[in-house]
Design an enzyme around this catalytic site. Structure first.
Site, mmCIF file in Angstrom:
data_model
loop_
_atom_site.group_PDB
_atom_site.id
_atom_site.type_symbol
_atom_site.label_atom_id
_atom_site.label_comp_id
_atom_site.label_asym_id
_atom_site.label_seq_id
_atom_site.Cartn_x
_atom_site.Cartn_y
_atom_site.Cartn_z
ATOM 1 N N GLY A 12 119.621 -23.964 32.812
ATOM 2 C CA GLY A 12 120.203 -25.281 32.534
ATOM 3 C C GLY A 12 121.680 -25.240 32.864
ATOM 4 O O GLY A 12 122.261 -24.154 33.006
ATOM 5 N N SER A 14 125.855 -25.729 32.708
ATOM 6 C CA SER A 14 126.859 -25.251 31.757
ATOM 7 C C SER A 14 126.941 -26.224 30.576
ATOM 8 O O SER A 14 127.005 -27.441 30.772
ATOM 9 C CB SER A 14 128.211 -25.165 32.473
ATOM 10 O OG SER A 14 129.206 -24.780 31.561
ATOM 11 N N SER A 85 121.239 -20.194 36.614
ATOM 12 C CA SER A 85 120.212 -19.932 37.639
ATOM 13 C C SER A 85 119.750 -21.235 38.301
ATOM 14 O O SER A 85 118.623 -21.683 38.087
ATOM 15 C CB SER A 85 119.033 -19.143 37.049
ATOM 16 O OG SER A 85 118.606 -19.637 35.809
HETATM 17 N N1 LIG Z 1 131.626 -22.785 39.427
HETATM 18 C C1 LIG Z 1 130.959 -22.538 38.281
HETATM 19 N N2 LIG Z 1 129.735 -23.075 38.088
HETATM 20 C C2 LIG Z 1 129.080 -22.825 36.926
HETATM 21 N N3 LIG Z 1 129.574 -22.047 35.922
HETATM 22 C C3 LIG Z 1 130.783 -21.483 36.084
HETATM 23 C C4 LIG Z 1 131.525 -21.712 37.269
HETATM 24 N N4 LIG Z 1 132.694 -21.019 37.163
HETATM 25 C C5 LIG Z 1 132.689 -20.401 35.975
HETATM 26 N N5 LIG Z 1 131.536 -20.672 35.313
HETATM 27 C C6 LIG Z 1 131.183 -20.046 34.017
HETATM 28 O O1 LIG Z 1 130.160 -19.099 34.347
HETATM 29 C C7 LIG Z 1 129.040 -19.271 33.493
HETATM 30 C C8 LIG Z 1 127.733 -19.296 34.300
HETATM 31 O O2 LIG Z 1 127.340 -18.022 34.651
HETATM 32 P P1 LIG Z 1 125.848 -17.754 35.074
HETATM 33 O O3 LIG Z 1 125.766 -16.301 35.385
HETATM 34 O O4 LIG Z 1 124.935 -18.270 34.031
HETATM 35 O O5 LIG Z 1 125.714 -18.647 36.401
HETATM 36 S S1 LIG Z 1 124.625 -18.561 37.560
HETATM 37 O O6 LIG Z 1 123.296 -18.348 36.918
HETATM 38 O O7 LIG Z 1 124.951 -17.430 38.434
HETATM 39 O O8 LIG Z 1 124.696 -19.838 38.286
HETATM 40 C C9 LIG Z 1 129.194 -20.611 32.806
HETATM 41 O O9 LIG Z 1 128.770 -20.367 31.487
HETATM 42 P P2 LIG Z 1 127.892 -21.406 30.650
HETATM 43 O O10 LIG Z 1 128.835 -22.527 30.348
HETATM 44 O O11 LIG Z 1 127.502 -20.629 29.430
HETATM 45 O O12 LIG Z 1 126.703 -21.833 31.453
HETATM 46 C C10 LIG Z 1 130.661 -20.966 32.939
HETATM 47 O O13 LIG Z 1 131.340 -20.623 31.761
HETATM 48 N N1 LIG Z 2 119.777 -29.400 20.744
HETATM 49 C C1 LIG Z 2 120.763 -28.612 21.131
HETATM 50 N N2 LIG Z 2 120.484 -27.420 21.687
HETATM 51 C C2 LIG Z 2 121.495 -26.613 22.063
HETATM 52 N N3 LIG Z 2 122.813 -26.901 21.946
HETATM 53 C C3 LIG Z 2 123.143 -28.074 21.394
HETATM 54 C C4 LIG Z 2 122.141 -28.967 20.967
HETATM 55 N N4 LIG Z 2 122.754 -30.051 20.480
HETATM 56 C C5 LIG Z 2 124.073 -29.825 20.582
HETATM 57 N N5 LIG Z 2 124.332 -28.635 21.120
HETATM 58 C C6 LIG Z 2 125.689 -28.117 21.355
HETATM 59 O O1 LIG Z 2 125.901 -28.009 22.766
HETATM 60 C C7 LIG Z 2 126.756 -26.923 23.046
HETATM 61 C C8 LIG Z 2 126.036 -25.998 24.013
HETATM 62 O O2 LIG Z 2 126.870 -24.915 24.355
HETATM 63 P P1 LIG Z 2 126.299 -23.527 24.847
HETATM 64 O O3 LIG Z 2 125.179 -23.091 23.980
HETATM 65 O O4 LIG Z 2 127.465 -22.597 25.007
HETATM 66 O O5 LIG Z 2 125.704 -23.942 26.289
HETATM 67 P P2 LIG Z 2 125.460 -23.038 27.573
HETATM 68 O O6 LIG Z 2 125.228 -21.633 27.101
HETATM 69 O O7 LIG Z 2 124.273 -23.665 28.224
HETATM 70 O O8 LIG Z 2 126.716 -23.170 28.395
HETATM 71 C C9 LIG Z 2 127.063 -26.229 21.737
HETATM 72 O O9 LIG Z 2 128.320 -26.712 21.255
HETATM 73 C C10 LIG Z 2 125.932 -26.717 20.815
HETATM 74 O O10 LIG Z 2 126.315 -26.763 19.467
#
Ligand SMILES: Nc1ncnc2c1ncn2[C@@H]1O[C@H](COP(=O)(O)OS(=O)(=O)O)[C@@H](OP(=O)(O)O)[C@H]1O
Ligand SMILES: Nc1ncnc2c1ncn2[C@@H]1O[C@H](COP(=O)(O)OP(=O)(O)O)[C@@H](O)[C@H]1O
Length: 183
Positions: A12, A14, A85
Site C-alpha cells: 500500500g 506511504s 512494493s
Molecule cells: N520516493 C519515495 N516513494 C515512496 N516512499 C519513499 C520515497 N522516498 C522515501 N520514502 C520512504 O520510504 C518508505 C518506503 O520504503 P519501501 O521499502 O516500503 O518502498 S518500496 O517497497 O521499495 O517501494 C516510505 O515509508 P512508508 O511511509 O512507511 O511507506 C517513505 O517513508
Molecule cells: N484503519 C487504519 N489502519 C491503519 N492505519 C490507520 C487506520 N486509520 C488510521 N490510521 C493511521 O494512519 C497512519 C498510517 O501510518 P503508517 O502505519 O506509518 O503507514 P505506512 O506504514 O503504510 O506508511 C497512522 O497514523 C495510523 O494511526
C-alpha cells in the site's frame, strides 16, 4: 493447526497503514506464533541499504525482503512484510519464490484514497512531494499498481485498525495458521 510459516505481505502507499497494521498483528499473533516484521522503512537501513526508489531498486528491495522472509517462514516463522512494493510484477515474483519453498503467501492490500493520505501525511512526505521536492514519490510522481486480486483488502480510511486486523487473522485461521480460538 499447522506450524508451517507464512508470509503476510502488506502492500500500500506511504501512510496507508502498513506499519500500524503490522505492529497490531504482531501483538495479536504473539505468543502463539513466532513473528518477525520486515518493514521497508527499517529494512532499508540494513538489508537494502543504498537502494533508491527507481523501478529497478524497488524491485530489488522486494526481492531481497522476499528472500529473507522465505528463509524465516521455511522454519515456521510468521513473517509480516510491510513495504509499498508498488509493482505487480515484483509481488508476483515474491509469491512465486514463496511457492517454491511451499510457504503460504498472503497478499494484503491496504487501500486508502490519495486524498486521505495527503490529509493524513504522517511524515510530511506528501507535502514535499506535491511541492516537487521529492521526485518519484509513490502516488504523486511515481506509479502504484494496486493488486488485482489480493487475499485481503483493508480500507484504512473507512475502517478502524482492529477491523483490518480481524480480517487478516480470519484469513490466517482459514489457512490453518492459527488455532480456532487463538488471537
Ligand atoms: N520516493 C519515495 N516513494 C515512496 N516512499 C519513499 C520515497 N522516498 C522515501 N520514502 C520512504 O520510504 C518508505 C518506503 O520504503 P519501501 O521499502 O516500503 O518502498 S518500496 O517497497 O521499495 O517501494 C516510505 O515509508 P512508508 O511511509 O512507511 O511507506 C517513505 O517513508
Ligand atoms: N484503519 C487504519 N489502519 C491503519 N492505519 C490507520 C487506520 N486509520 C488510521 N490510521 C493511521 O494512519 C497512519 C498510517 O501510518 P503508517 O502505519 O506509518 O503507514 P505506512 O506504514 O503504510 O506508511 C497512522 O497514523 C495510523 O494511526
Amino acid at each position: 493447526m499447522n506450524r508451517r510459516g507464512f508470509i503476510l505481505w502488506l502492500t500500500g502507499m506511504s501512510g496507508a497503514g502498513k506499519s500500524t497494521l503490522s505492529r497490531a498483528l504482531r501483538e495479536r499473533l504473539s505468543p502463539e506464533r513466532a513473528v518477525e516484521v520486515l518493514d521497508g522503512d527499517e529494512v532499508r537501513t540494513w538489508l537494502t541499504r543504498g537502494l533508491g526508489f527507481s523501478r529497478e531498486d524497488r524491485e530489488e528491495n522486494a526481492r531481497r525482503i522476499g528472500h529473507v522472509a522465505r528463509l524465516l517462514a521455511r522454519h515456521g516463522v510468521g513473517v509480516i512484510v510491510a513495504a509499498i512494493s508498488p509493482y505487480q510484477r515484483s509481488r508476483a515474483e515474491v509469491r512465486a519464490l514463496a511457492a517454491e519453498a511451499q510457504v503460504d503467501f498472503v497478499e494484503v492490500y491496504i487501500e486508502a484514497p490519495l486524498d486521505a493520505l495527503i490529509t493524513r501525511d504522517v511524515k510530511g512526505l506528501y507535502k514535499k512531494a506535491l511541492a516537487g521536492e521529492l521526485p518519484h514519490f509513490t502516488g504523486v510522481s511515481d506509479p502504484y499498481e494496486a493488486p488485482e486480486s489480493p487475499d485481503v483488502t483493508v480500507r484504512s480510511a473507512t475502517e478502524p485498525v482492529e477491523a483490518g486486523v480481524e480480517r487478516v487473522l480470519d484469513a490466517l485461521r482459514a489457512r490453518g495458521h492459527l488455532s480456532p480460538r487463538a488471537a
